[in-house]
Design an enzyme around this catalytic site. Structure first.
Site, PDB file in Angstrom:
ATOM      1  N   SER A 152      40.074  47.342 -35.144  1.00 39.13           N
ATOM      2  CA  SER A 152      40.076  46.110 -35.936  1.00 39.13           C
ATOM      3  C   SER A 152      40.955  46.161 -37.177  1.00 39.13           C
ATOM      4  O   SER A 152      41.428  45.128 -37.637  1.00 39.13           O
ATOM      5  CB  SER A 152      38.648  45.737 -36.318  1.00 39.13           C
ATOM      6  OG  SER A 152      38.045  46.779 -37.055  1.00 39.13           O
ATOM      7  N   LYS A 187      41.223  40.015 -39.254  1.00 41.41           N
ATOM      8  CA  LYS A 187      40.731  38.907 -40.083  1.00 41.41           C
ATOM      9  C   LYS A 187      41.703  37.736 -40.153  1.00 41.41           C
ATOM     10  O   LYS A 187      41.298  36.588 -40.288  1.00 41.41           O
ATOM     11  CB  LYS A 187      40.427  39.412 -41.494  1.00 41.41           C
ATOM     12  CG  LYS A 187      39.326  40.459 -41.562  1.00 41.41           C
ATOM     13  CD  LYS A 187      37.949  39.867 -41.402  1.00 41.41           C
ATOM     14  CE  LYS A 187      36.852  40.918 -41.575  1.00 41.41           C
ATOM     15  NZ  LYS A 187      35.508  40.381 -41.217  1.00 41.41           N
ATOM     16  N   GLU A 204      34.547  34.796 -49.231  1.00 41.31           N
ATOM     17  CA  GLU A 204      33.857  36.007 -49.647  1.00 41.31           C
ATOM     18  C   GLU A 204      34.603  37.168 -49.010  1.00 41.31           C
ATOM     19  O   GLU A 204      35.294  36.993 -48.011  1.00 41.31           O
ATOM     20  CB  GLU A 204      32.400  35.991 -49.173  1.00 41.31           C
ATOM     21  CG  GLU A 204      32.152  36.517 -47.745  1.00 41.31           C
ATOM     22  CD  GLU A 204      32.821  35.717 -46.638  1.00 41.31           C
ATOM     23  OE1 GLU A 204      33.182  34.538 -46.868  1.00 41.31           O
ATOM     24  OE2 GLU A 204      33.006  36.271 -45.531  1.00 41.31           O
TER      25      GLU A 204
END
Ligand SMILES: Cc1ncc(COP(=O)(O)O)c(C=O)c1O
Lengths: 255, 402
Positions: free
Chosen positions: B381, B93, B115
């Site tokens: 991830s 991210k 968010e």
């Protein structure tokens, strides 16, 4: 039945357009609320199609949408409710919903059924003007459904002209850059913006909405456009105690 | 070897029939500002220099490409893990939030909103806001605040305000709604850092470009290790699709590379408790873009379910919708239980505790067959620290000994 545009033209000023969510507080109440509002002096009805994800709406309309959906409100019900209201009154009805709801129904089918049910107009805040002009304008016209596009304090002059050109009902002046349901007073900056729009002398009539909730804010809307759109404040009134007829007439009196 | 067909976004913001910007007028000016400026800003040498510098010295890139020996033996192929879990803040991210915070600064924005589902994007946003001295507000579903408590504490530690989203299913979709409402109310001052390859154009493309560093590195790392600059498979889990988009990007037009998405089946695709969006979804609009989403015939968005807070999104990024519909990418779905088994397996066999989202990409290996010597890259991830409570509770509930 008279068109939305003609209704506004004939009255000329102080037009009152009242919004509420279809299926709230109950499925059965919707036709009654429409005719009560007509009786109490509303000029136009804006009927909200409750949506699971109303991005542009504040807590009041969110909650009324949740209630309506819990009550089982669907697009089909909505057409029935308007049909039923049509037995009692001829006030123009505008549906306000999100693009996805109409897409899933099928736009041509939606327009045909809306017209057959006695609906005059649509407001679809998340349908781009270009898409409307390219894909749907003819279809709307063929089905005699009028449309209104939104402008905000951040809308460029070029887009205001586009909204003016494409709106066949009225231009919806969003009073501030916000979601629905704000209750504060109207600022000088907002007045400046209203004045700017007024000076542009748009070809279409315009109505001011978002945050119009009392006599004072309504009179400002009347001063700078052909009238006001009232939504969250009316839903809050419906949520109060008492008989439906009384709540509607009390609310309309204090406006 | 290269398709004539493009999988990149078109001038008008579409991936085939998916994408676009279906937003209310209140957001138009902001989205339009980003749309008209993002490519110029991103391509400025000064931007590139700052972006690359931060990715290297702050995030810790390049992330390693690691050949997992036990998994390779088990599946009879070369299984490589792209270690995004080793990035600062523990997931892919941050690649996107670094890019977007640099963009926000150049747009003159003072206030950042985001968010978050699993909290990883929220933490990554809070981190870059702390780094740049910008105010940070993160919307998070009330349910997710409970199941990802460690990440809530991290965001607060970093100086961000975490605001619970109390509407709908109180998860990622609702947090996104609240963030969009905040943006409408504060359009002039605020930049919205979307955390996945979703939302109105140009967000899916912008997020994808910031994540594309992942496949750029895979290309040269694999070449170093195997002599080939492309894998036979790239596998990634998909919530909105940002880690998958980054891992796929440089291979989109290379037919030699099979692109595989792992969706969250929850309790089973037909159980009524699932987040397998591309399988259960139909074409429609969510959060400003045309894509595949889970909805009723009346166009109401359906609440998805997955044990993992980062995958229970009812839509999928428009690029992935297009990749799937055009047959370029294939989708497999893994249930909560399958993902949990994969968590335990990777922990015990490789000494890596993966995030629950990531585990879905590992879980689908069992559903696939590989030829010997094929190179398979899995986007690892994120790491599982944030999920420890969920893992321990699951093991207890299922009487699996620790
Ligand atoms: C570790 C990890 N992987 C994957 C995802 C899913 O998001 P995306 O599909 O955008 O990669 C998340 C989301 O929170 C995450 O935290």
């Amino acid at each position: 039945m008279k068109s939305i545009r003609q209704t506004i033209k004939d009255k000329g000023a102080n037009v009152l357009n009242v919004y509420f969510t279809a299926g709230h507080p109950t499925l059965e109440s919707t036709p009654d609320i429409i005719s009560l509002l007509a009786k109490c002096g509303a000029d136009l009805i804006e009927l909200g199609m409750p949506y699971s994800d109303p991005l542009a709406d504040g807590p009041t309309i969110q909650k009324s949408s949740e209630t309506a959906l819990r009550n089982g409100q669907t697009t089909r019900h909505l057409f029935e409710q308007v049909r039923s209201a049509r037995k009692q009154c001829s006030i123009p009805v505008i549906l306000m919903g999100y693009y996805n709801q109409m897409l899933q129904y099928g736009i041509p089918e939606f327009l045909q059924e809306a017209h057959a049910a006695g609906i005059q107009g649509l407001i679809i805040p998340d349908m781009p003007m270009d898409v409307y002009e390219r894909d749907y304008k003819k279809l709307f016209e063929n089905n005699e459904i009028e449309i209104s596009f939104l402008i905000t304090p951040m809308t460029s002059e070029e887009r205001i002209h586009q909204a003016d050109r494409l709106s066949s009902a009225f231009v919806y002046i969003v009073s501030q850059s916000s979601i629905t349901g704000k209750q504060g007073g109207i600022s000088e900056k907002q007045i400046e913006y209203f004045q700017k729009i007024k000076n542009m002398k748009l070809a279409s009539p315009s109505l001011i909405g978002f945050g119009i909730h009392d006599k004072e804010s309504r009179s400002i809307a009347n001063e700078y456009s052909q009238g006001a759109i009232v939504g969250s404040a009316f839903i809050r009134a419906l949520d109060g105690k008492g008989e439906l007829a009384e709540k509607v007439s009390n609310f309309m009196e204090q406006l | 070897m290269t398709n004539t067909f493009s999988y990149h976004v078109s001038e008008s913001g579409f991936y085939g029939e998916f994408g676009g910007a279906f937003i209310p007028e209140m957001l138009y000016a902001n989205v339009e500002e980003i749309r008209t400026k993002y490519l110029d800003i991103i391509s400025e040498p000064a931007f590139q220099e700052e972006f690359n510098h931060l990715l290297r010295d702050y995030v810790g890139r390049p992330s390693p490409l690691y050949r997992a020996e036990t998994l390779s033996r088990k599946y009879g192929a070369n299984i490589y893990l792209k270690r995004e879990d080793l990035n600062h803040t523990g997931a892919h991210k941050i690649n996107n939030t670094i890019g977007q915070i640099l963009l926000a600064k150049r747009l003159g924005k003072k206030r950042i909103i985001a968010e978050t589902g699993a909290g990883q994007h929220g933490v990554a946003t809070a981190t870059v806001c702390a780094l740049m001295g910008l105010e940070c507000i993160v919307y998070m579903g009330a349910v997710d605040i409970v199941r990802q408590a460690p990440n809530v504490a991290r965001m607060q530690m970093l100086g961000a305000s975490v605001v619970p989203a109390e509407s709908g299913s109180k998860t990622l979709k609702d947090a996104t709604n609240e963030a969009i409402r905040d943006w409408i109310n504060n359009a002039e001052t605020t930049h919205y850092i979307i955390g996945s390859a979703i939302g109105p154009h140009p967000y899916p493309d912008m997020v994808t470009r910031f994540q594309a560093i992942v496949s750029e590195e895979i290309q040269w790392q694999l070449k170093e290790k195997t002599g080939k600059d492309h894998p036979d498979y790239v596998i990634a889990c998909v919530g909105g699709g940002s880690n998958a988009a980054g891992a796929f990007y440089h291979f989109l037009h290379d037919d030699r590379v099979r692109l595989i998405l792992a969706e969250a089946a929850g309790k089973g695709i037909d159980s009524g408790h699932s987040a397998a969006t591309s399988i259960l979804g139909t074409k429609g609009i969510i959060h400003g873009c045309m894509t595949l989403l889970m909805q009723t015939s009346d166009g109401q968005i359906v609440e998805p379910y997955s044990l993992s807070a980062g995958l229970d999104y009812p839509g999928i990024g428009p690029m992935h919708a297009h990749l799937i519909k055009s047959g370029r990418a294939s989708v497999y779905a893994a249930t909560d239980d399958e993902a949990m088994m994969a968590v335990i397996e990777l922990s015990r066999s490789e000494g890596i505790i993966p995030a629950l989202e990531t585990a879905h990409a590992l879980a689908i290996l069992d559903k696939m067959t590989f030829k010997k010597d094929e190179n398979v890259v899995i986007s690892l991830s994120g790491r599982g620290d944030k999920d420890l409570n969920t893992y321990i509770k699951y093991l207890e509930d299922h009487q699996i000994p620790l």
